[in-house]
Design an enzyme around this catalytic site. Structure first.
Site, mmCIF file in Angstrom:
data_model
loop_
_atom_site.group_PDB
_atom_site.id
_atom_site.type_symbol
_atom_site.label_atom_id
_atom_site.label_comp_id
_atom_site.label_asym_id
_atom_site.label_seq_id
_atom_site.Cartn_x
_atom_site.Cartn_y
_atom_site.Cartn_z
ATOM 1 N N LYS A 158 0.886 -1.180 0.000
ATOM 2 C CA LYS A 158 0.000 0.000 0.000
ATOM 3 C C LYS A 158 0.916 1.220 0.000
ATOM 4 O O LYS A 158 1.233 1.791 1.044
ATOM 5 C CB LYS A 158 -0.915 -0.045 1.223
ATOM 6 C CG LYS A 158 -2.034 0.976 1.183
ATOM 7 C CD LYS A 158 -3.061 0.689 2.260
ATOM 8 C CE LYS A 158 -4.066 1.809 2.423
ATOM 9 N NZ LYS A 158 -4.883 2.085 1.243
HETATM 10 N N1 PMP Z 1 -7.703 -1.838 -2.667
HETATM 11 C C1 PMP Z 1 -7.143 -0.621 -2.642
HETATM 12 C C2 PMP Z 1 -6.426 -0.123 -3.848
HETATM 13 C C3 PMP Z 1 -7.242 0.163 -1.491
HETATM 14 O O1 PMP Z 1 -6.703 1.380 -1.451
HETATM 15 C C4 PMP Z 1 -7.942 -0.329 -0.368
HETATM 16 C C5 PMP Z 1 -8.093 0.521 0.854
HETATM 17 N N2 PMP Z 1 -6.975 0.407 1.690
HETATM 18 C C6 PMP Z 1 -8.503 -1.613 -0.442
HETATM 19 C C7 PMP Z 1 -8.358 -2.332 -1.608
HETATM 20 C C8 PMP Z 1 -9.208 -2.202 0.729
HETATM 21 O O2 PMP Z 1 -8.286 -2.513 1.721
HETATM 22 P P1 PMP Z 1 -8.669 -2.518 3.272
HETATM 23 O O3 PMP Z 1 -9.874 -3.362 3.391
HETATM 24 O O4 PMP Z 1 -7.493 -3.112 3.938
HETATM 25 O O5 PMP Z 1 -8.931 -1.120 3.655
#
Ligand code: PMP
Length: 303
Positions: A158
């Site tokens: 991320k």
């Molecule tokens: N995909 C992307 C590209 C994201 O930015 C996010 C948000 N963090 C998610 C999926 C979902 O991840 P999470 O459930 O860990 O927030």
């Protein structure tokens, strides 16, 4: 509308006033996208304010940093505490937390060993994709932009730079009047939303693209898989061709910001009946039930 900001932010070990948490214009992260971050929600629950899967999020921050060889000069526990401290400083129970680690000022080359700075902000987010979308669902479109190919930029990190892709997808969707954009992977198969993972429902089972489809392995995605299996709903991680967006019975997006958002149409075609279906409702009920106490927190997710 002028944005109102919270009073305090945690920056490199100290709680500072929001306006004092600044970065030099020559910081590496600003020029090259070299930051890793998290988005975490804190909820007012029937047991008081709880941060949802705090440690899992901060562990993923360290995993993202490892991929980019970015040393973080704190431990997961210290960043967990920073998250609690910044909420307390701002007198917030419910809110959205944003830990970020970035290569700071310390060299101009791509491989420069710049010091890593770390901040944790929090703010009041509300419903990310709009006030009533959790109930009624959004209209989505498939983006003309694809996600990055494997072996180019790792989707499993991320990292700040990844969100150039997300911005293209999200801005195009909004410009065309849609609530959110869905991206295909470089294979042409389904990947994820601009900032959300995807689930499709066929004949009562949940289907979601695999982590090899250029997506972030979301913590909400993992939560849904775990909750669904616990009540006997089948979950299949598999390659999904685009047309299944039009053919599935139900479709929803999920993520920390988006929570569980039903999708009622894609590219102008109704999904199922055009209204959120029973499996989506069941998943929403179990997910939000974690915070109102109707779903037992058997995994210790409320920290
Ligand atoms: N995909 C992307 C590209 C994201 O930015 C996010 C948000 N963090 C998610 C999926 C979902 O991840 P999470 O459930 O860990 O927030």
């Amino acid at each position: 509308m002028t944005q109102r900001y919270p009073d305090f932010i945690w920056h490199n070990g100290e709680i500072k006033r929001w306006q004092d948490a600044t970065v030099h214009v020559m910081a590496h992260g600003l020029h090259y996208g070299s930051s890793v971050f998290e988005g975490i929600r804190s909820y007012d629950t029937n047991h008081g304010p709880k941060i949802f899967r705090l440690s899992d999020h901060n562990r993923r921050l360290f995993a993202s940093a490892k991929i980019y060889e970015m040393p973080i000069p704190y431990t997961v526990d210290q960043l967990n505490q920073a998250c609690r401290d910044v909420l307390a400083a701002n007198k917030m129970g419910q809110g959205y937390l944003r830990p970020i680690a970035y290569r700071d000022l310390g060299g101009f080359g791509l491989s420069a060993d710049c010091p890593t700075s770390v901040a944790v902000a929090c703010w009041d987010m509300g419903r990310y994709l709009g006030a009533d979308v959790i109930d009624r669902g959004i209209d989505a479109c498939v983006s003309s932009w694809q996600r990055f190919a494997p072996n180019t930029i790792p989707a499993g990190a991320k990292a700040g730079g990844n969100y150039l892709s997300g911005q293209l997808v999200a801005r195009e969707a909004r410009r065309l009047g849609f609530g959110e954009g869905i991206a295909l992977a470089s294979t042409g198969l389904l990947s994820e939303g601009a900032g959300e993972n995807l689930f499709l429902v066929f004949e009562g089972a949940l289907h979601t693209p695999p982590v090899s489809a250029a997506l972030l392995n979301g913590i909400t995605r993992n939560t849904i898989i775990t909750l669904a299996r616990s009540v006997g709903i089948d979950v299949v991680e598999r390659d999904i061709p685009r047309e299944y967006l039009y053919l599935c019975d139900e479709l929803f997006m999920c993520g920390t910001a988006a929570e569980i958002t039903p999708i009622r149409s894609v590219d102008g075609r109704d999904v199922g009946t055009g209204k959120p279906g029973p499996v989506t409702r069941k998943i929403q009920e179990m997910f939000f039930g974690l915070f109102n106490g109707t779903t037992p927190d058997t995994h210790g997710w409320l920290e």
